[in-house]
Scaffold this active site. Structure first.
Site, PDB file in Angstrom:
ATOM      1  N   HIS A  11      -6.137  -9.616   6.754  1.00 44.62           N
ATOM      2  CA  HIS A  11      -4.703  -9.373   6.615  1.00 44.62           C
ATOM      3  C   HIS A  11      -3.836 -10.577   6.948  1.00 44.62           C
ATOM      4  CE1 HIS A  11      -6.431  -5.334   6.902  1.00 44.62           C
ATOM      5  NE2 HIS A  11      -5.496  -5.053   6.031  1.00 44.62           N
ATOM      6  N   CYS A  58      -6.099 -12.240  11.641  1.00 46.45           N
ATOM      7  CA  CYS A  58      -7.150 -11.446  10.992  1.00 46.45           C
ATOM      8  C   CYS A  58      -7.546 -12.094   9.666  1.00 46.45           C
ATOM      9  CB  CYS A  58      -6.605 -10.040  10.765  1.00 46.45           C
ATOM     10  SG  CYS A  58      -7.505  -9.143   9.509  1.00 46.45           S
ATOM     11  N   HIS A  76      -9.368  -1.272  -6.622  1.00 46.34           N
ATOM     12  CA  HIS A  76      -9.886   0.079  -6.369  1.00 46.34           C
ATOM     13  C   HIS A  76     -10.502   0.653  -7.637  1.00 46.34           C
ATOM     14  CE1 HIS A  76      -6.165  -0.180  -3.699  1.00 46.34           C
ATOM     15  NE2 HIS A  76      -7.178  -0.261  -2.857  1.00 46.34           N
ATOM     16  N   CYS A 116      -6.994  -3.461  10.065  1.00 50.04           N
ATOM     17  CA  CYS A 116      -8.411  -3.200   9.741  1.00 50.04           C
ATOM     18  C   CYS A 116      -8.965  -2.087  10.607  1.00 50.04           C
ATOM     19  CB  CYS A 116      -9.290  -4.411  10.016  1.00 50.04           C
ATOM     20  SG  CYS A 116      -8.928  -5.851   9.058  1.00 50.04           S
ATOM     21  N   CYS A 145      -7.604  -5.982  15.127  1.00 52.10           N
ATOM     22  CA  CYS A 145      -6.606  -5.980  14.041  1.00 52.10           C
ATOM     23  C   CYS A 145      -6.262  -4.534  13.737  1.00 52.10           C
ATOM     24  CB  CYS A 145      -7.142  -6.654  12.783  1.00 52.10           C
ATOM     25  SG  CYS A 145      -6.035  -6.357  11.369  1.00 52.10           S
ATOM     26  N   LYS A 176       1.870  -7.352  -3.421  1.00 52.77           N
ATOM     27  CA  LYS A 176       3.102  -6.709  -3.887  1.00 52.77           C
ATOM     28  C   LYS A 176       4.240  -7.716  -3.922  1.00 52.77           C
ATOM     29  CE  LYS A 176       1.828  -2.246  -2.253  1.00 52.77           C
ATOM     30  NZ  LYS A 176       1.662  -1.715  -0.921  1.00 52.77           N
ATOM     31  N   LYS A 207      -4.100 -14.418  -5.740  1.00 51.55           N
ATOM     32  CA  LYS A 207      -4.424 -13.216  -4.997  1.00 51.55           C
ATOM     33  C   LYS A 207      -3.366 -12.158  -5.335  1.00 51.55           C
ATOM     34  CE  LYS A 207      -5.434 -11.847  -0.289  1.00 51.55           C
ATOM     35  NZ  LYS A 207      -4.541 -10.860   0.143  1.00 51.55           N
ATOM     36  N   HIS A 228      -4.842  -0.060  -7.175  1.00 49.68           N
ATOM     37  CA  HIS A 228      -4.718  -1.217  -8.057  1.00 49.68           C
ATOM     38  C   HIS A 228      -6.073  -1.502  -8.685  1.00 49.68           C
ATOM     39  CE1 HIS A 228      -6.721  -3.627  -5.025  1.00 49.68           C
ATOM     40  NE2 HIS A 228      -5.755  -3.439  -4.139  1.00 49.68           N
TER      41      HIS A 228
HETATM   42  N1  MSP Z   1     -11.162   3.069   3.577  1.00 49.08           N
HETATM   43  C1  MSP Z   1     -11.950   1.888   3.516  1.00 49.08           C
HETATM   44  C2  MSP Z   1     -13.334   2.191   3.002  1.00 49.08           C
HETATM   45  C3  MSP Z   1     -14.110   3.181   3.803  1.00 49.08           C
HETATM   46  S1  MSP Z   1     -15.650   3.518   3.072  1.00 49.08           S
HETATM   47  C4  MSP Z   1     -16.450   4.437   4.190  1.00 49.08           C
HETATM   48  C5  MSP Z   1     -11.285   0.861   2.601  1.00 49.08           C
HETATM   49  N2  MSP Z   1     -10.417   1.337   1.731  1.00 49.08           N
HETATM   50  S2  MSP Z   1      -9.519   0.452   0.735  1.00 49.08           S
HETATM   51  O1  MSP Z   1      -8.755   1.404  -0.014  1.00 49.08           O
HETATM   52  O2  MSP Z   1      -8.796  -0.523   1.456  1.00 49.08           O
HETATM   53  O3  MSP Z   1     -10.451  -0.371  -0.182  1.00 49.08           O
HETATM   54  C6  MSP Z   1     -11.339   0.225  -1.049  1.00 49.08           C
HETATM   55  C7  MSP Z   1     -12.111  -0.766  -1.881  1.00 49.08           C
HETATM   56  O4  MSP Z   1     -11.287  -1.567  -2.714  1.00 49.08           O
HETATM   57  C8  MSP Z   1     -12.952  -1.724  -1.073  1.00 49.08           C
HETATM   58  O5  MSP Z   1     -14.275  -1.696  -1.602  1.00 49.08           O
HETATM   59  C9  MSP Z   1     -12.338  -3.064  -1.342  1.00 49.08           C
HETATM   60  O6  MSP Z   1     -13.296  -4.046  -1.303  1.00 49.08           O
HETATM   61  C10 MSP Z   1     -11.814  -2.863  -2.739  1.00 49.08           C
HETATM   62  N3  MSP Z   1     -10.816  -3.853  -3.100  1.00 49.08           N
HETATM   63  C11 MSP Z   1      -9.586  -4.014  -2.554  1.00 49.08           C
HETATM   64  N4  MSP Z   1      -8.988  -5.094  -3.156  1.00 49.08           N
HETATM   65  C12 MSP Z   1      -9.836  -5.637  -4.072  1.00 49.08           C
HETATM   66  C13 MSP Z   1      -9.747  -6.674  -5.020  1.00 49.08           C
HETATM   67  N5  MSP Z   1      -8.690  -7.467  -5.129  1.00 49.08           N
HETATM   68  N6  MSP Z   1     -10.817  -6.866  -5.844  1.00 49.08           N
HETATM   69  C14 MSP Z   1     -11.916  -6.058  -5.807  1.00 49.08           C
HETATM   70  N7  MSP Z   1     -12.015  -5.069  -4.933  1.00 49.08           N
HETATM   71  C15 MSP Z   1     -11.053  -4.900  -3.974  1.00 49.08           C
HETATM   72  O7  MSP Z   1     -11.584  -0.306   2.711  1.00 49.08           O
END
Ligand code: MSP
Length: 540
Positions: free
Chosen positions: A147, A144, A21, A129, A126, A298, A295, A18
């Site tokens: 979550h 958590c 990411h 996490c 958790c 889904k 926020k 999304h």
């Molecule tokens: N797998 C771990 C990271 C391991 S790094 C050694 C992880 N993955 S994740 O897919 O859940 O998240 C990846 C990134 O997306 C994180 O930096 C997280 O902060 C970011 N984001 C997830 N939701 C977000 C928003 N709503 N807004 C901005 N960034 C967000 O965590």
């Protein structure tokens, strides 16, 4: 110039991508492209995080083995980044043999040095996490903080890393090296977390089967977070390419979201310190996106899929898909200062597309190239001796590369883009005031030619500076200008006034950013009459 290594978090393969990411990856891509433009040797890494109970659970739900599951999902992430034109140098998957070898090697090293040892760990855990929380980190009802689901009291015999022993060390590091952890808000948050006391960390799990086995105790697997962090040294060849490793470590800049800051700016450097490796140069923890004030989730149905969002913009405007992707990227980087939380709205995307990209940038090209076509046989006219307003434009052009570098080169995308837009503002004002159409009416073709040259030269400079943010659109501008040297070979230090060769044949094309006149109608195309007006008219 120092080599530059930039990383994104490795994304879990249990989620659909999304906007959150995409944001980290787009920011990392922009800085990677900027540093290449500035002449640095760059290594840009992204990848997928493929171990742990959540992935095991997802695979079970899908009725496949974890390996089959990760092999199915990882290519989807790779395809997303390819579609978005991400310029990563490598894509790491934590199930690859090179990573498994590295993780086991570093874990063994920690054990051999007496850094980790067996013990019983108890705490609130958790499963989503895959992390333990202290009492005061939890929300009410023992849930958590990420979550909002209940945590579980878990006791396990596993290997422990005495994080508390490194408390003073990391505290001093964060205090004394402000550049190590940015932005300031996140730095303060980590300072108070560390001052509050660090608990020892369980770095292996007996219960997790889908993980990398502890080499000296295969009944345990390496804690997925510790293992995941190690990807950053796997990919630059700690084990198999020592030269590359020495070039790029510790020149690493880890871009992350603020939710995973403590892993990157506290646990990771402490672990590296314990095994005798240097810390990364910088951790940059950006903010979180909400969507139209809420926020993302889904269940709320407000999940922003970057591909859908870009396709919607491309359909509504008639712009090339890659140009629409540029507009999306521009909006994310321009709207919210990197490091702050932000709210995304489709309306903001449309507004940035129309106002900044169509009016200020695209239209400048659309106002000038037809005049060159009509009055100069489509060839770039000669630049005359500077007169009148020319000086102000030249001065702005001389200043903008440095100003943009001071901002974008230090992750201040918003201000860097504002600097470039200030320059575009000067160029727009210039053509209005210098009025080549009046010179033409007077029969002063050389002066009209010089004004057009100056405007197009400003556009050439803007195109170079905008390549890291608008890679497709900048290339299209370059192509329309007809410049024979490749845009990709341009370097910041060579951006000098007068680089546009006179006499070359321009290649005018359709407007890059066709204005969206009725933004509320999804899929609506701007009527032809609403497209940028012919240059003579538009200038009045
Ligand atoms: N797998 C771990 C990271 C391991 S790094 C050694 C992880 N993955 S994740 O897919 O859940 O998240 C990846 C990134 O997306 C994180 O930096 C997280 O902060 C970011 N984001 C997830 N939701 C977000 C928003 N709503 N807004 C901005 N960034 C967000 O965590």
């Amino acid at each position: 110039m120092e080599p530059f290594y930039v990383t994104t978090p490795i994304y879990y393969v249990n989620d659909v991508p999304h906007i959150g990411h995409a944001y980290t990856t787009l920011a990392a891509d922009t800085i990677a492209r900027w540093k290449r433009l500035a002449g640095a040797e760059v290594f840009f890494l992204t990848g997928t995080d493929e171990h742990g109970v959540n992935i095991e659970r997802k695979a079970r739900e899908a009725g496949v083995s974890p390996q089959e599951w990760v092999d199915r999902i990882a290519p989807q992430w790779q395809a997303l980044w390819k579609r978005l034109g991400i310029s990563n140098d490598d894509f790491i998957r934590t199930t690859e043999p090179r990573h498994i070898r590295l993780a086991q090697h570093l874990f063994q090293r920690a054990y051999d040095r007496g850094v980790i040892s067996k013990g019983t760990y108890e705490g609130w855990y958790c499963p989503s996490c895959e992390a333990f929380y202290t009492e005061d980190e939890l929300l009410e009802g023992q849930t958590c903080p990420i979550h909002k689901r209940p945590v579980e009291w878990t006791a396990e015999e596993n290997y422990l890393f005495p994080l508390s022993r490194y408390q003073e060390w990391i505290l001093r590091k964060i205090e004394r090296e402000p550049e190590f952890l940015q932005p300031e808000t996140q730095r303060n948050e980590m300072l108070s977390l560390v001052r509050g006391g660090l608990r020892d960390l369980a770095v292996s799990r007996r219960s997790v089967k889908w993980g990398i086995p502890v080499p000296f105790d295969p009944a345990q697997s390496i804690y997925v977070w510790i293992e995941a962090l190690m990807n950053y040294v796997t990919a630059i060849g700690y084990l198999d390419d020592p030269d590359r490793y020495r070039r790029f470590w510790p020149a690493a800049h880890h871009l992350i979201g603020r939710d995973i800051n403590r892993f990157h700016s506290v646990i990771w450097p402490c672990f590296l310190e314990a095994i005798g490796l240097p810390s990364p140069k910088q951790v940059w923890a950006h903010g979180f996106w909400t969507v139209e004030g809420e926020k993302m989730s889904k269940t709320r149905g407000n999940f922003i899929d970057p591909i859908q969002e870009i396709t919607r913009l491309a359909d509504a405007s008639g712009a090339e898909w890659g140009v629409a992707a540029d507009a999306f990227r521009y909006t994310l980087l321009r709207e919210v200062p990197f490091g702050q939380d932000g709210d995304y709205s489709h309306a903001a995307l449309i507004h940035r597309f129309n106002a900044d990209l169509a009016n200020d940038f695209g239209n400048l090209l659309n106002r000038t190239l037809p005049l060159v076509e009509r009055h100069f046989g489509g060839r770039i006219p000669a630049s005359g001796a500077p007169e009148g307003p020319d000086g102000a434009l030249r001065r702005a052009a001389a200043d903008v590369p440095g100003a943009a570098d001071r901002c974008i080169g230090t992750f201040d995308f918003t201000r860097g883009l504002a600097e470039i837009w200030r320059f575009l503002g000067v160029a727009n004002k210039y053509i209005d005031e210098a009025a080549p159409w009046s010179a033409l009416k007077r029969g002063d073709a050389p002066r009209a030619g010089a004004i057009l040259y100056n405007t197009l030269e400003a556009l050439r400079i803007a195109a170079i500076l905008l390549t890291p943010v608008l890679p497709v659109a900048a290339l299209r501008v370059w192509e329309q200008l007809g410049i024979p040297t490749p845009l990709a070979s341009q370097r910041l230090a060579d951006v000098r006034w007068g680089g546009l060769p006179a006499g070359i044949r321009t290649r005018p094309g359709p407007p890059l950013f066709p204005r969206i006149e009725r933004p509320n109608v999804v899929g609506d195309r701007a009527p032809a009459a609403a497209r940028p007006r012919p240059p003579e008219e538009a200038s009045r």
